[in-house]
Design a protein around this motif. Structure first.
Motif, PDB file in Angstrom:
ATOM      1  N   GLU A 122       0.801  -1.229   0.000  1.00 58.88           N
ATOM      2  CA  GLU A 122       0.000   0.000   0.000  1.00 58.88           C
ATOM      3  C   GLU A 122       0.836   1.283   0.000  1.00 58.88           C
ATOM      4  O   GLU A 122       0.595   2.178  -0.824  1.00 58.88           O
ATOM      5  CB  GLU A 122      -0.955   0.000   1.200  1.00 58.88           C
ATOM      6  N   ARG A 137      -8.897  -2.238  -6.785  1.00 59.61           N
ATOM      7  CA  ARG A 137      -9.294  -0.861  -6.511  1.00 59.61           C
ATOM      8  C   ARG A 137      -9.777  -0.134  -7.775  1.00 59.61           C
ATOM      9  O   ARG A 137     -10.158   1.034  -7.708  1.00 59.61           O
ATOM     10  CB  ARG A 137      -8.120  -0.072  -5.908  1.00 59.61           C
ATOM     11  N   ARG A 176      -7.908   0.700 -10.319  1.00 59.15           N
ATOM     12  CA  ARG A 176      -6.883   1.669 -10.723  1.00 59.15           C
ATOM     13  C   ARG A 176      -5.985   1.042 -11.780  1.00 59.15           C
ATOM     14  O   ARG A 176      -5.583  -0.108 -11.684  1.00 59.15           O
ATOM     15  CB  ARG A 176      -6.059   2.087  -9.501  1.00 59.15           C
ATOM     16  N   LEU A 191      -8.609  -8.664  -0.108  1.00 53.02           N
ATOM     17  CA  LEU A 191      -9.015  -7.665  -1.096  1.00 53.02           C
ATOM     18  C   LEU A 191     -10.529  -7.492  -1.116  1.00 53.02           C
ATOM     19  O   LEU A 191     -11.039  -6.373  -1.204  1.00 53.02           O
ATOM     20  CB  LEU A 191      -8.514  -8.058  -2.483  1.00 53.02           C
ATOM     21  N   THR A 241     -11.562  -5.575   2.163  1.00 54.39           N
ATOM     22  CA  THR A 241     -11.200  -4.159   2.172  1.00 54.39           C
ATOM     23  C   THR A 241     -11.982  -3.370   1.139  1.00 54.39           C
ATOM     24  O   THR A 241     -12.336  -2.218   1.373  1.00 54.39           O
ATOM     25  CB  THR A 241      -9.697  -3.985   1.931  1.00 54.39           C
ATOM     26  N   ASN A 242     -12.297  -3.989   0.008  1.00 52.26           N
ATOM     27  CA  ASN A 242     -13.127  -3.311  -0.994  1.00 52.26           C
ATOM     28  C   ASN A 242     -14.529  -3.071  -0.467  1.00 52.26           C
ATOM     29  O   ASN A 242     -15.118  -2.008  -0.681  1.00 52.26           O
ATOM     30  CB  ASN A 242     -13.196  -4.146  -2.280  1.00 52.26           C
ATOM     31  N   THR A 250     -14.373  -0.208   1.927  1.00 46.00           N
ATOM     32  CA  THR A 250     -14.209   1.061   1.230  1.00 46.00           C
ATOM     33  C   THR A 250     -15.508   1.536   0.598  1.00 46.00           C
ATOM     34  O   THR A 250     -15.852   2.710   0.623  1.00 46.00           O
ATOM     35  CB  THR A 250     -13.125   0.913   0.136  1.00 46.00           C
ATOM     36  N   GLU A 251     -16.256   0.589   0.023  1.00 40.17           N
ATOM     37  CA  GLU A 251     -17.508   0.951  -0.659  1.00 40.17           C
ATOM     38  C   GLU A 251     -18.563   1.455   0.315  1.00 40.17           C
ATOM     39  O   GLU A 251     -19.450   2.234  -0.043  1.00 40.17           O
ATOM     40  CB  GLU A 251     -18.025  -0.277  -1.408  1.00 40.17           C
TER      41      GLU A 251
END
Length: 250
Positions: free
Chosen positions: A137, A200, A202, A241, A244-245, A248-249
């Motif tokens: 990160e 993410r 990106r 993943l 954490t996604n 975040t959402e």
């Protein structure tokens, strides 16, 4: 039971605080923001009064050998002194798998930390863990069109599971060197970075950075992997993943 957490506001420290509280114990956070300073010793003895155990996850962000040795030697010596004076029963210290074999500048400080704990007169447990899932990160946070990630083979582990293990050890009898803690799969750090970027949403090229010499060979070929018997935590990088996604959402 009161349990002090040195470095309790950091990535792992904040998770340890939550685990200690969830287990029905009272966490005492040792951090400069709470009026305690590991480097000067200020406020340490007062913070450790009536604590039965201390979990040390303190850290310094550096790749320089001198800086790392200076931090861990001073912080650990002060923590040991205060723990002894406060009659603490158990010091649990987080260390790194492979720190005694890989000559990375930061690892020299961890070696000193381990040596001081081993030689001290506070009963102790040292838990070595592999790199956390969150390791790429900070490298991806750098403002650059290309993410430069060192070639590093690891068996990464969830920081949350490290925090849980540290909390469990703190409530048990001192164990000396505990079995190494690692995740369930071996991954290259460059692959972890690519998967993290994809998760993410990106789009950014990842450039593997070969580190020259023996150090680079060690990092790329498995010197940071656990050797022999070790504890393998169940959570995979893919699960990390997804979790954490989802967070975040929200």
């Amino acid at each position: 039971m009161k349990i002090a957490i040195a470095g309790g506001t950091g990535l792992v420290g904040s998770k340890v605080v939550a685990k200690v509280r969830a287990a029905g114990h009272e966490p005492v956070v040792i951090a400069r923001s709470r009026g305690t300073n590991l480097i000067t010793g200020e406020g340490l003895l007062e913070a450790l009064r009536d604590c039965r155990a201390v979990i040390d996850v303190s850290n310094v962000v550096t790749t320089r050998k001198k800086v790392s040795i200076d931090f861990f030697s001073r912080a650990t010596a002060n923590l040991l002194r205060a723990a002894r004076q406060a009659d603490v029963d158990h010091l649990v210290t987080l260390s790194i798998v492979g720190c005694d074999a890989v000559d990375l500048g930061y690892y020299f400080g961890k070696r000193v930390q381990e040596e001081l704990v081993e030689a001290g007169d506070v009963p102790w447990t040292i838990l070595r863990a592999t790199q956390f899932f969150e390791f790429p990160e900070p490298l991806l946070a750098m403002k650059s069109p290309i993410a430069v990630i060192p070639r590093m083979l690891s068996q990464p582990v969830a920081a949350d599971e490290v925090a849980e293990a540290l909390t469990r050890y703190a409530t048990q009898a001192p164990a000396g060197h505990a079995p190494d803690l690692a995740g369930p799969e071996r991954l290259q750090m460059t692959d972890m970075a690519r998967r993290l970027l994809t998760a993410r949403g990106r789009h950014r090229p990842v450039l593997p950075l070969p580190i020259p010499g023996r150090l680079g060979e060690q990092l790329a070929t498995g010197a940071l992997l656990p050797q022999g018997d070790h504890t393998r935590s169940p959570k995979t990088f893919a699960q990390h993943l997804t979790e954490t996604n989802t967070t975040t959402e929200r």
